[in-house]
Design a protein around this motif. Structure first.
Motif, short mmCIF file in Angstrom:
data_model
loop_
_atom_site.label_atom_id
_atom_site.label_comp_id
_atom_site.label_asym_id
_atom_site.label_seq_id
_atom_site.Cartn_x
_atom_site.Cartn_y
_atom_site.Cartn_z
N ALA A 27 43.43 94.53 25.73
CA ALA A 27 43.05 94.57 27.15
C ALA A 27 41.54 94.46 27.30
N LEU A 28 41.12 93.61 28.22
CA LEU A 28 39.71 93.43 28.53
C LEU A 28 39.40 94.11 29.85
N VAL A 29 38.20 94.63 29.96
CA VAL A 29 37.76 95.30 31.18
C VAL A 29 36.45 94.67 31.62
N VAL A 30 36.34 94.38 32.91
CA VAL A 30 35.11 93.84 33.46
C VAL A 30 34.53 94.86 34.43
N ALA A 65 35.30 89.59 45.20
CA ALA A 65 34.34 89.82 46.29
C ALA A 65 33.04 90.38 45.73
N ASP A 66 33.15 91.32 44.78
CA ASP A 66 31.95 91.87 44.15
C ASP A 66 31.13 90.75 43.50
N LEU A 67 31.79 89.89 42.74
CA LEU A 67 31.09 88.84 41.99
C LEU A 67 30.49 87.78 42.89
N ARG A 68 31.14 87.48 44.01
CA ARG A 68 30.56 86.50 44.94
C ARG A 68 29.32 87.07 45.62
N ARG A 69 29.30 88.38 45.85
CA ARG A 69 28.16 89.02 46.50
C ARG A 69 27.03 89.30 45.52
N ASP A 70 27.37 89.81 44.33
CA ASP A 70 26.39 90.13 43.29
C ASP A 70 27.01 89.69 41.96
N PRO A 71 26.56 88.61 41.37
CA PRO A 71 27.25 88.02 40.23
C PRO A 71 27.11 88.76 38.90
N ARG A 72 26.35 89.83 38.86
CA ARG A 72 26.17 90.54 37.58
C ARG A 72 27.49 91.19 37.14
N PHE A 73 27.78 91.06 35.84
CA PHE A 73 29.00 91.66 35.31
C PHE A 73 28.77 92.09 33.86
N ALA A 74 29.66 92.94 33.38
CA ALA A 74 29.74 93.29 31.96
C ALA A 74 31.22 93.27 31.59
N LEU A 75 31.52 92.67 30.47
CA LEU A 75 32.89 92.51 29.99
C LEU A 75 33.01 93.24 28.66
N HIS A 76 34.12 93.98 28.46
CA HIS A 76 34.29 94.74 27.22
C HIS A 76 35.65 94.48 26.62
N ALA A 77 35.67 94.17 25.32
CA ALA A 77 36.88 94.07 24.51
C ALA A 77 36.83 95.21 23.51
N ALA A 78 37.67 96.21 23.69
CA ALA A 78 37.67 97.41 22.85
C ALA A 78 38.18 97.09 21.45
N PRO A 79 37.92 97.99 20.47
CA PRO A 79 38.50 97.78 19.14
C PRO A 79 40.02 97.69 19.22
N ALA A 80 40.61 96.95 18.29
CA ALA A 80 42.06 96.72 18.31
C ALA A 80 42.85 98.01 18.15
N ASP A 81 42.42 98.90 17.27
CA ASP A 81 43.16 100.15 17.03
C ASP A 81 42.23 101.32 17.29
#
Length: 149
Positions: A27-30, A65-81
């Motif tokens: 699972a990825l989280v932005v 809506a957040d990204l269209r207003r302020d395009p900054r983001f952080a994306l995280h892919a956690a360790p598999a286990d």
């Protein structure tokens, strides 16, 4: 900022590792920014389209809506286990700006974005599996690395 394709051309080995981690079905989280500046986290799916890191947002979703207003983001892919303490191939964090590329094409509606990167970070274990390694890339600095006990 640099596209994913630019990152791959600049640092092919590091980009290949980051891409493997991002695509391993974890699972990825932005994280995006709400109107008041506080963070919002949402689950997300990504694709690599024409060599670019891309993702979408469903119609009316706060993430889009957040990204269209302020395009900054952080994306995280956690360790598999995460349960047994095994970092596997580690985790990846991607930061940057989401560039709106128009409506999603195909059977799903919503907004399409591609990522302009400001940083890609990998955290994992060294080959001996006895030290934590943090490796990060920024367009202006290239790849840097530190090890910690």
């Amino acid at each position: 900022m640099t596209s994913w394709g630019g990152f791959e051309r600049a640092e092919p080995e590091f980009a290949a590792l980051a891409r493997r981690v991002l695509q391993r079905n974890v699972a990825l989280v932005v994280a995006t920014l709400r109107t008041d500046g506080s963070p919002r986290v949402s689950g997300i799916e990504i694709v690599f389209d024409g060599g670019e890191l891309a993702f979408g947002s469903m119609p009316g979703a706060r993430k889009g809506a957040d990204l269209r207003r302020d395009p900054r983001f952080a994306l995280h892919a956690a360790p598999a286990d995460q349960s047994g303490g095994d970092m596997g191939e580690g985790d990846v964090k991607v930061a940057g700006r989401a560039v709106w590329t128009g409506p999603l094409s195909g059977p799903v509606t919503g907004d399409a974005f591609r990522a302009d990167l400001t940083e890609v970070t990998w955290t994992g274990l060294n080959d001996a599996r006895n030290r934590l390694v943090v490796r990060w890339w920024r367009p202006e600095d290239g790849v840097r690395s530190v090890e910690r006990e």
